[in-house]
Each structure stands twice: as structure tokens, then as C-alpha cells.
Design a protein around this motif. Structure first.
Motif, PDB file in Angstrom:
ATOM      1  N   MET A 127      -7.237  -6.423 -13.959  1.00  0.00           N
ATOM      2  CA  MET A 127      -8.671  -6.716 -13.965  1.00  0.00           C
ATOM      3  C   MET A 127      -9.104  -7.778 -12.954  1.00  0.00           C
ATOM      4  N   PRO A 128      -8.424  -8.923 -12.820  1.00  0.00           N
ATOM      5  CA  PRO A 128      -8.869  -9.888 -11.800  1.00  0.00           C
ATOM      6  C   PRO A 128      -8.739  -9.359 -10.378  1.00  0.00           C
ATOM      7  N   ILE A 129      -7.711  -8.544 -10.131  1.00  0.00           N
ATOM      8  CA  ILE A 129      -7.533  -7.966  -8.793  1.00  0.00           C
ATOM      9  C   ILE A 129      -8.633  -6.953  -8.508  1.00  0.00           C
ATOM     10  N   ALA A 130      -8.906  -6.077  -9.480  1.00  0.00           N
ATOM     11  CA  ALA A 130      -9.951  -5.063  -9.303  1.00  0.00           C
ATOM     12  C   ALA A 130     -11.306  -5.715  -9.079  1.00  0.00           C
ATOM     13  N   GLU A 131     -11.561  -6.804  -9.797  1.00  0.00           N
ATOM     14  CA  GLU A 131     -12.831  -7.520  -9.634  1.00  0.00           C
ATOM     15  C   GLU A 131     -12.934  -8.131  -8.237  1.00  0.00           C
ATOM     16  N   GLU A 132     -11.849  -8.753  -7.781  1.00  0.00           N
ATOM     17  CA  GLU A 132     -11.850  -9.365  -6.451  1.00  0.00           C
ATOM     18  C   GLU A 132     -12.079  -8.328  -5.352  1.00  0.00           C
ATOM     19  N   ALA A 154      -8.120   0.337  -3.277  1.00  0.00           N
ATOM     20  CA  ALA A 154      -7.214   0.656  -4.389  1.00  0.00           C
ATOM     21  C   ALA A 154      -5.758   0.492  -3.951  1.00  0.00           C
ATOM     22  N   ALA A 155      -5.469   0.886  -2.711  1.00  0.00           N
ATOM     23  CA  ALA A 155      -4.112   0.730  -2.186  1.00  0.00           C
ATOM     24  C   ALA A 155      -3.732  -0.744  -2.064  1.00  0.00           C
ATOM     25  N   VAL A 156      -4.701  -1.568  -1.680  1.00  0.00           N
ATOM     26  CA  VAL A 156      -4.452  -3.015  -1.604  1.00  0.00           C
ATOM     27  C   VAL A 156      -4.184  -3.564  -3.007  1.00  0.00           C
ATOM     28  N   ALA A 157      -4.959  -3.101  -3.992  1.00  0.00           N
ATOM     29  CA  ALA A 157      -4.734  -3.532  -5.371  1.00  0.00           C
ATOM     30  C   ALA A 157      -3.331  -3.162  -5.829  1.00  0.00           C
ATOM     31  N   ARG A 158      -2.902  -1.964  -5.494  1.00  0.00           N
ATOM     32  CA  ARG A 158      -1.532  -1.528  -5.845  1.00  0.00           C
ATOM     33  C   ARG A 158      -0.490  -2.431  -5.188  1.00  0.00           C
ATOM     34  N   ALA A 159      -0.753  -2.856  -3.959  1.00  0.00           N
ATOM     35  CA  ALA A 159       0.183  -3.742  -3.255  1.00  0.00           C
ATOM     36  C   ALA A 159       0.234  -5.121  -3.889  1.00  0.00           C
ATOM     37  N   LEU A 160      -0.899  -5.581  -4.437  1.00  0.00           N
ATOM     38  CA  LEU A 160      -0.988  -6.948  -4.952  1.00  0.00           C
ATOM     39  C   LEU A 160      -0.560  -7.088  -6.410  1.00  0.00           C
ATOM     40  N   ILE A 161      -0.558  -5.991  -7.154  1.00  0.00           N
ATOM     41  CA  ILE A 161      -0.418  -6.101  -8.606  1.00  0.00           C
ATOM     42  C   ILE A 161       0.957  -6.595  -9.043  1.00  0.00           C
ATOM     43  N   THR A 162       1.955  -6.466  -8.185  1.00  0.00           N
ATOM     44  CA  THR A 162       3.288  -6.974  -8.527  1.00  0.00           C
ATOM     45  C   THR A 162       3.469  -8.428  -8.108  1.00  0.00           C
ATOM     46  N   ASN A 163       2.401  -9.033  -7.577  1.00  0.00           N
ATOM     47  CA  ASN A 163       2.468 -10.415  -7.083  1.00  0.00           C
ATOM     48  C   ASN A 163       3.614 -10.571  -6.075  1.00  0.00           C
ATOM     49  N   PRO A 164       3.579  -9.793  -4.987  1.00  0.00           N
ATOM     50  CA  PRO A 164       4.718  -9.755  -4.065  1.00  0.00           C
ATOM     51  C   PRO A 164       4.852 -11.025  -3.228  1.00  0.00           C
ATOM     52  N   GLN A 165       6.067 -11.278  -2.759  1.00  0.00           N
ATOM     53  CA  GLN A 165       6.292 -12.369  -1.816  1.00  0.00           C
ATOM     54  C   GLN A 165       5.549 -12.097  -0.507  1.00  0.00           C
ATOM     55  N   LEU A 166       5.534 -10.825  -0.088  1.00  0.00           N
ATOM     56  CA  LEU A 166       4.997 -10.454   1.224  1.00  0.00           C
ATOM     57  C   LEU A 166       4.315  -9.100   1.140  1.00  0.00           C
ATOM     58  N   VAL A 167       3.103  -9.004   1.705  1.00  0.00           N
ATOM     59  CA  VAL A 167       2.427  -7.713   1.849  1.00  0.00           C
ATOM     60  C   VAL A 167       2.640  -7.218   3.272  1.00  0.00           C
ATOM     61  N   LEU A 168       3.157  -5.999   3.404  1.00  0.00           N
ATOM     62  CA  LEU A 168       3.347  -5.346   4.698  1.00  0.00           C
ATOM     63  C   LEU A 168       2.270  -4.281   4.845  1.00  0.00           C
ATOM     64  N   ALA A 169       1.462  -4.408   5.875  1.00  0.00           N
ATOM     65  CA  ALA A 169       0.349  -3.486   6.104  1.00  0.00           C
ATOM     66  C   ALA A 169       0.576  -2.734   7.406  1.00  0.00           C
ATOM     67  N   ASP A 170       0.593  -1.409   7.337  1.00  0.00           N
ATOM     68  CA  ASP A 170       0.838  -0.562   8.506  1.00  0.00           C
ATOM     69  C   ASP A 170      -0.465   0.107   8.918  1.00  0.00           C
ATOM     70  N   GLU A 171      -1.084  -0.393   9.990  1.00  0.00           N
ATOM     71  CA  GLU A 171      -2.360   0.143  10.490  1.00  0.00           C
ATOM     72  C   GLU A 171      -3.375   0.319   9.348  1.00  0.00           C
ATOM     73  N   PRO A 172      -3.650  -0.727   8.570  1.00  0.00           N
ATOM     74  CA  PRO A 172      -4.475  -0.550   7.369  1.00  0.00           C
ATOM     75  C   PRO A 172      -5.912  -0.136   7.636  1.00  0.00           C
ATOM     76  N   THR A 173      -6.429  -0.382   8.853  1.00  0.00           N
ATOM     77  CA  THR A 173      -7.805   0.021   9.173  1.00  0.00           C
ATOM     78  C   THR A 173      -7.849   1.314   9.980  1.00  0.00           C
ATOM     79  N   GLY A 174      -6.691   1.918  10.223  1.00  0.00           N
ATOM     80  CA  GLY A 174      -6.604   3.064  11.138  1.00  0.00           C
ATOM     81  C   GLY A 174      -7.410   4.273  10.726  1.00  0.00           C
ATOM     82  N   ALA A 175      -7.577   4.488   9.406  1.00  0.00           N
ATOM     83  CA  ALA A 175      -8.296   5.673   8.930  1.00  0.00           C
ATOM     84  C   ALA A 175      -9.691   5.335   8.425  1.00  0.00           C
ATOM     85  N   LEU A 176     -10.171   4.124   8.732  1.00  0.00           N
ATOM     86  CA  LEU A 176     -11.450   3.673   8.200  1.00  0.00           C
ATOM     87  C   LEU A 176     -12.523   3.590   9.280  1.00  0.00           C
ATOM     88  N   ASP A 177     -13.788   3.778   8.876  1.00  0.00           N
ATOM     89  CA  ASP A 177     -14.887   3.558   9.814  1.00  0.00           C
ATOM     90  C   ASP A 177     -15.086   2.057   9.986  1.00  0.00           C
TER      91      ASP A 177
END
Length: 255
Positions: A127-132, A154-177
Motif C-alpha cells: 500500500m505505501p508503495i502503490a500510493e507513492e 506497476a513494474a517499479v512497484a514490483r521491483a521495490l516491494i522486496t526492499n532490494p539493495q539495488l534496483v537495476l533498470a534496463d531502458e526503463p523509458t524506452g517504451a514510453l511516450d
């Protein structure tokens, strides 16, 4: 102590037919400190994707070492590697990698389900992640019912929900306007300010200009780096553009 240490990493592939060797990474060394937001840039074929796969423990270097919080990734046993990724790494992909038969909520919960967590704990984390991220009212929807920007959140939320040491993002804006890209980069900035370490591979100068440091890969090695410091995004954009021009024209390292 650095969160991530990459030391003299080399990667050589042998082609399936003919046994030709291709050197994807020559000698890559750098470190990432806790709470940093680092972007990695370079031309196609420079070794960015190979490096990301090694950092994600999806591939192993031919020589050299990658340590996450002091642990050498090569010492993680094959049977433990999936759990190690879930516990330590979050992933954001260009094409979202969401399951169409799962709601956004179930997609976000997936790493916790695989880790055997209980539903009340998962709800409490979500819930706090979804709200943010501004997706609270979208959680019951399926990926095909929402926009690209909403899928990526939603994909970012999935990446954050485990409270990871490091988030690895591969071309995260590549498919976005452009609007969705701007929103995602704003969210990345907020997430980073809240303490999350992010390492992003991107072709986008605009995306990289939001990072606190940019590493440039050329011919399989770290060619140059830029620290943002007190620069505004616009100034960082110009600095990155100038460096890419030097790389593409074959010039030496610029200050």
C-alpha cells in the motif's frame, strides 16, 4: 563501504559455430555507493547489456569480480541464485515483463509469493508503495487495461516491494511516450531521495540527466564518467550530449 564493486570484469563469448571469440567487456571497474543513482550509457554493442546481465547475476564474467555488499556473486550457488536475486535485486525492464493473466496487484506480489510471504505482509508492503507511485486505484486492473506509463509504474512497484539493495533498470523509458517518461523519471528521483540505490542502463540522454552520475562504456571498458553535483538537469543533459559526441567521433576522454 560500497554497495556494488565491479573489479576488472572481462567477458568473452565463443560463437556457437566456428568457435570465434567475441570480447564484449574488456576491463570494467567501478563502484556504486549506497543511495546513488547511476546511469550507464554507450553505443549499441559497447557492452552495456552484457554488463547489466552480469550485475543481475544472469551471466558470469570470464574474469574479474562483482561484489554486492561485499559478497562475490560468483560464490552464490546455482540453486541459491534465484532467491539471492529476489532478496537483493529489483528489476525494471523496457517492456515491463508483466503477466497479462495477473492483475497489477498480483504482478507486484509475485516476488513475495515466490519468497513464501503471507498475504497480510504483502498487503502491508504494497500500500505505501502503490500510493507513492500513484497506482492504488489501478491494482485490480490487468496490464492490457492500463497505459504504458501505468504498466511501468506497476513494474517499479514490483521491483521495490522486496526492499532490494539495488534496483537495476534496463531502458526503463524506452517504451514510453515523453509524458510517461517524465513521470517515471520524477518517480525514480523521489525513490532515490528516499534511499533506494538505482543503476540504470539507457540510450536516453534525458533519462541519464536525472542520475547523480553517468558512466560511459566504450569498447568494453569505462571510457568516462560525469558526476552531477549541483548541476541542473539541463546542464547535465548538455554535458552528457557533449561526451556522447566525443565517443561517436572517436575523440579522447573529456573533462
Amino acid at each position: 563501504m560500497s554497495l556494488l564493486d565491479v573489479k576488472n570484469v572481462k567477458k568473452i563469448y565463443t560463437t556457437r559455430f566456428g568457435g570465434t571469440q567475441v570480447q564484449a567487456l574488456t576491463d570494467v571497474s567501478f563502484s556504486v555507493e549506497p543511495r546513488e543513482f547511476v546511469a550507464i550509457m554507450g553505443e549499441s554493442g559497447s557492452g552495456k547489456t552484457t554488463l547489466l546481465n552480469i550485475l543481475a547475476s544472469l551471466d558470469k564474467p570470464t574474469s574479474g569480480k562483482v561484489c554486492l555488499k561485499g559478497r562475490d556473486l560468483s560464490t552464490v550457488k546455482d540453486k541459491e541464485i534465484a532467491a539471492f536475486r529476489r532478496q537483493n535485486l529489483g528489476f525494471v525492464f523496457q517492456d515491463f515483463n508483466l503477466l497479462d493473466t495477473f492483475s497489477l496487484k498480483d504482478n507486484i506480489f509475485l516476488p513475495l509469493v515466490l519468497a513464501g510471504r503471507k498475504y497480510p505482509e504483502m498487503e502491508k508492503k504494497l500500500m505505501p508503495i502503490a500510493e507513492e507511485l500513484g497506482i492504488t486505484e489501478l491494482l485490480a486492473k490487468f496490464p492490457y487495461e492500463v497505459s504504458g506509463g501505468q504498466k511501468q509504474r506497476a513494474a517499479v512497484a514490483r521491483a521495490l516491494i522486496t526492499n532490494p539493495q539495488l534496483v537495476l533498470a534496463d531502458e526503463p523509458t524506452g517504451a514510453l511516450d515523453s509524458k510517461a517518461s517524465d513521470e517515471l523519471l520524477r518517480l525514480f528521483g523521489n525513490i532515490n531521495k528516499n534511499g533506494q540505490t538505482i543503476l540504470m542502463v539507457t540510450h536516453s540522454v534525458k533519462a541519464a540527466s536525472h542520475a547523480s552520475r553517468v558512466l560511459f562504456i566504450k569498447d568494453g571498458t569505462v571510457f568516462h564518467q560525469i558526476y552531477k553535483g549541483n548541476m541542473r538537469n539541463e546542464e547535465m543533459y548538455e554535458k552528457i550530449s557533449d561526451t556522447l559526441t566525443v565517443i561517436m567521433t572517436g575523440g579522447g576522454k573529456n573533462a
